[in-house]
Design a protein around this motif. Structure first.
Motif, short mmCIF file in Angstrom:
data_model
loop_
_atom_site.label_atom_id
_atom_site.label_comp_id
_atom_site.label_asym_id
_atom_site.label_seq_id
_atom_site.Cartn_x
_atom_site.Cartn_y
_atom_site.Cartn_z
N UNK A 216 0.84 -1.21 0.00
CA UNK A 216 0.00 0.00 0.00
C UNK A 216 0.87 1.26 0.00
N UNK A 217 0.43 2.24 -0.80
CA UNK A 217 1.12 3.53 -0.89
C UNK A 217 0.08 4.65 -0.78
N UNK A 218 0.40 5.68 0.04
CA UNK A 218 -0.46 6.86 0.15
C UNK A 218 0.16 7.99 -0.66
N UNK A 219 -0.61 8.53 -1.63
CA UNK A 219 -0.14 9.64 -2.46
C UNK A 219 -1.03 10.85 -2.22
N UNK A 220 -0.54 11.80 -1.49
CA UNK A 220 -1.35 12.99 -1.18
C UNK A 220 -1.66 13.78 -2.43
N UNK A 221 -0.70 13.75 -3.38
CA UNK A 221 -0.90 14.43 -4.66
C UNK A 221 -0.98 13.36 -5.74
N UNK A 222 -2.10 13.30 -6.42
CA UNK A 222 -2.30 12.25 -7.42
C UNK A 222 -1.82 12.73 -8.79
N UNK A 223 -1.46 11.81 -9.68
CA UNK A 223 -1.01 12.21 -11.02
C UNK A 223 -2.18 12.70 -11.88
N UNK A 224 -1.81 13.35 -12.97
CA UNK A 224 -2.82 13.85 -13.90
C UNK A 224 -3.58 12.67 -14.49
N UNK A 225 -4.90 12.80 -14.57
CA UNK A 225 -5.73 11.72 -15.10
C UNK A 225 -6.39 10.90 -14.03
N UNK A 226 -6.09 11.23 -12.76
CA UNK A 226 -6.67 10.49 -11.64
C UNK A 226 -7.49 11.44 -10.79
N UNK A 227 -8.65 10.98 -10.34
CA UNK A 227 -9.48 11.80 -9.46
C UNK A 227 -8.69 12.19 -8.22
N UNK A 228 -8.87 13.44 -7.77
CA UNK A 228 -8.03 13.96 -6.70
C UNK A 228 -8.24 13.26 -5.36
N UNK A 229 -9.39 12.58 -5.19
CA UNK A 229 -9.62 11.89 -3.92
C UNK A 229 -9.10 10.46 -3.93
N UNK A 230 -8.58 9.98 -5.06
CA UNK A 230 -8.10 8.61 -5.16
C UNK A 230 -6.61 8.56 -4.78
N UNK A 231 -6.36 8.72 -3.49
CA UNK A 231 -4.99 8.86 -2.99
C UNK A 231 -4.40 7.54 -2.47
N UNK A 232 -5.22 6.53 -2.36
CA UNK A 232 -4.74 5.24 -1.83
C UNK A 232 -4.46 4.30 -3.00
N UNK A 233 -3.22 3.78 -3.05
CA UNK A 233 -2.78 3.05 -4.24
C UNK A 233 -2.16 1.70 -3.87
N UNK A 234 -2.39 0.74 -4.72
CA UNK A 234 -1.70 -0.54 -4.70
C UNK A 234 -1.11 -0.78 -6.08
N UNK A 235 0.11 -1.30 -6.11
CA UNK A 235 0.71 -1.65 -7.39
C UNK A 235 0.13 -3.00 -7.82
N UNK A 236 -0.45 -3.03 -9.01
CA UNK A 236 -1.13 -4.24 -9.51
C UNK A 236 -0.72 -4.49 -10.95
N UNK A 237 -0.30 -5.71 -11.21
CA UNK A 237 -0.05 -6.11 -12.60
C UNK A 237 -1.34 -6.69 -13.15
N UNK A 238 -1.97 -5.93 -14.07
CA UNK A 238 -3.25 -6.38 -14.62
C UNK A 238 -3.02 -7.46 -15.66
N UNK A 239 -3.52 -8.65 -15.35
CA UNK A 239 -3.37 -9.79 -16.26
C UNK A 239 -4.28 -9.68 -17.46
N UNK A 240 -5.46 -9.11 -17.26
CA UNK A 240 -6.42 -8.96 -18.35
C UNK A 240 -7.38 -7.83 -18.00
N UNK A 241 -7.71 -7.00 -19.00
CA UNK A 241 -8.68 -5.91 -18.83
C UNK A 241 -9.67 -5.96 -19.97
N UNK A 242 -10.69 -5.09 -19.88
CA UNK A 242 -11.70 -5.05 -20.93
C UNK A 242 -12.57 -6.29 -20.97
N UNK A 243 -12.74 -6.93 -19.82
CA UNK A 243 -13.50 -8.19 -19.76
C UNK A 243 -14.99 -7.93 -19.52
#
Length: 585
Positions: free
Chosen positions: A259-286
């Protein structure tokens, strides 16, 4: 069977190899260990049966190595520099690795209380904080948990090497996660998919590691549960699925960082989405419906919670069956999967129909997954489809004195290959107990007693050589006496239902002097007790052990042949030496 450490109770040197299967050249699977190999041509279902003490449980170690690591077995057998004991230690060490570290072997023992719920799946009560909504610390939750066989079958569907490269934990849990609301534009969700991460909101609670959210009265039970799950309970190597609808998921990934807390989120992310987990997405668009592998349950709106009814092997199978390509997970083909083994000790002591249930049909090679006549069943508790993988091997052991082979469940007999393991006196070759110029050949002693048992009872009730193996290390009269007093004679009592006269015949006591008889009649004569012409001779069952006989090696030598002890040791008639019998009593 004697209850000792697994694989150490019964043994014979002849059990190293020679199990009747063809050993094919192994295919290395792990370049670092070079020991994980594909299975040779061996029976998928086999039972080793025989009298107690013949090395049935002991032999399963070699049989497991023969299936899971035939290369090592061939090397050990061919190594002439190793003693038999050293060979056994090498095989047992590898067996322990397969059992405890690689988890490709499972061991269980059937008994009268063993059930379908223990073997396949059942509902278990769980007293823990880790329920789906965390309503109360002491909340009692009932969950469907897999039994030893189902868990093995699920693990057998996995590819441990490919999963290790992808970062999937061997004990991976599956978590449901919602990234943004379903009605949103999905910009943050797509950012997460593109940048291999997962995010949730609640920026007002700050860093989750401070646990300030636990005291926030504005948060409900489910909100706190989601934050607790996201910040602390989800582990690296776990699987996360991203919700699309109450029945379907749109992405699946493996957690690769804490778990990582990012008080300042990157561009393209909602400003309240500050809680992050690193995830390797095996499949998307399902758009994959997972209701059937989630115990028939729909997904809820809670942001993060564990899917208790779903396992990674079942989810992986659903993805594979839907022809969904998993990024970074190069799975082996079905016929290249690693073999797994289930060892069932005392398989005939359980109620086979009750334990296997409907799965007894699926054990047949032709009904295994991937076979031309493959079958699957819907399990009664989880309501999920289940089939037995073709790379699952079952090795059972059966004590023929517990239940005759003819009395075994016919359905089980038809689906297993049987290998008889009888007493092997040659395993005791060279073991001689000597004292006072007298010697007793233990191999001959065992052979003679078993010939008598077979004549009076049957071949299934013979004595196994394992009862005498400790004499290889300590060939003393005292140790031999201990074996007879604590093992052999109690077993004969069970065999002959305390018919001491027959036990005396097995021990050749009727041809030995009274002082060397292990069992003797005792008490006053029937004539004294009942008078002459009483007619009760046939029901006189007054017998006792003679402790003095165990102190003389001649007593054991007389078991083989009383005539070899000289004319002074010729047995007297049973009616004689009444006084001696009274003293013994």
């Amino acid at each position: 069977m004697s209850q000792l450490a697994y694989g150490e109770a019964e043994h014979t040197d002849n059990n190293i190899g020679d199990c009747g299967a063809v050993i094919k050249p192994p295919t290395p699977a792990n370049p670092e260990k070079n020991a994980m190999t594909l299975a040779p041509s061996a029976p998928l279902n086999q039972i080793v049966f025989g009298p107690p003490g013949t090395g049935k449980t002991y032999s399963t170690v070699t049989k497991v190595i023969q299936i899971l690591d035939p290369k090592l077995l061939a090397q050990v057998k061919a190594d002439t520099t190793l003693s038999q004991d050293a060979k056994r230690k090498r095989l047992k060490l590898r067996f322990d690795e397969l059992l405890n570290d690689e988890r490709r072997v499972r061991f269980t023992t059937f008994h009268q209380s063993f059930s379908y719920e223990d073997f396949v799946e059942g509902i278990r009560a769980n007293l823990s904080r880790e329920n789906e909504v965390d309503e109360d610390v002491s909340a009692l939750a009932y969950r469907i948990e897999p039994g030893v066989f189902k868990q093995l079958c699920e693990d057998a569907q996995r590819d441990p090497l490919a999963e290790a490269k992808a970062g999937i934990s061997p004990n991976a849990n599956v978590w449901k996660m919602s990234i943004e609301e379903a009605s949103s534009d999905g910009q943050t969700r797509q950012y997460c998919f593109a940048h291999d991460e997962a995010r949730i909101g609640w920026c007002d609670v700050g860093n989750l590691e401070s646990e300030q959210f636990e005291h926030d009265e504005n948060l409900g039970v489910k909100e706190k549960s989601s934050l607790r799950n996201f910040g602390f309970r989800i582990q690296v190597g776990d699987i996360v699925v991203c919700l699309k609808t109450v029945k379907t998921i749109q992405a699946v990934g493996v957690v690769t960082g804490p778990y990582v807390y990012e008080e300042t989120v990157p561009v393209g992310v909602r400003e309240d989405y500050v809680h992050k987990l690193q995830v390797h997405w095996l499949a998307t668009g399902l758009n994959l419906d997972i209701t059937s592998i989630n115990g028939g349950k729909q997904l809820t709106l809670q942001t993060v919670y564990r899917l208790w009814n779903m396992s990674w092997p079942n989810l992986q199978k659903a993805l594979t069956d839907a022809n969904i390509e998993l990024r970074g997970l190069d799975l082996r083909k079905r016929d290249e999967q690693f073999p797994y083994v289930l060892v069932i000790d005392e398989i005939n002591r359980g109620n086979v129909s009750r334990i296997f249930g409907e799965l007894i049909t699926l054990l047949e090679p032709s009904k295994r997954a991937g076979a031309a006549e493959a079958l699957s069943v819907t399990l009664p508790y989880s309501k999920t489809k289940f089939s037995v993988p073709s790379n699952v091997y079952i090795i059972g052991t059966m004590n023929t004195t517990d239940r005759s082979l003819a009395g075994l469940d016919v359905a089980l007999r038809r689906r297993f290959e049987f290998e008889e393991l009888m007493p092997d006196p040659d395993a005791l070759k060279g073991v001689v107990v000597s004292e006072g110029g007298l010697s007793v050949n233990i191999a001959e002693l065992l052979r003679v007693m078993n010939e008598r048992i077979e004549a009076l009872l049957d071949r299934a009730h013979q004595l196994g050589h394992a009862y005498f193996m400790e004499l290889r290390e300590d060939a003393s009269r005292a140790r031999l006496a201990q074996v007879f007093k604590n093992r052999v004679i109690p077993l004969l009592q069970e065999y002959f239902f305390d018919d001491w006269e027959r036990i005396a015949w097995i021990l050749n006591d009727h041809r030995k002097p009274a002082g060397q008889r292990f069992v003797q009649k005792h008490g006053k004569s029937l004539d004294v007790l009942f008078g002459e012409n009483h007619g009760v001779q046939a029901v006189d069952k007054r017998w006792c052990l003679n402790p003095l006989a165990f102190d003389a090696l001649a007593s054991f030598a007389g078991v083989i042949d009383a005539g070899t002890m000289g004319s002074a040791m010729v047995a007297k008639a049973p009616e004689q030496d009444a006084k001696t019998a009274d003293i013994v009593n």
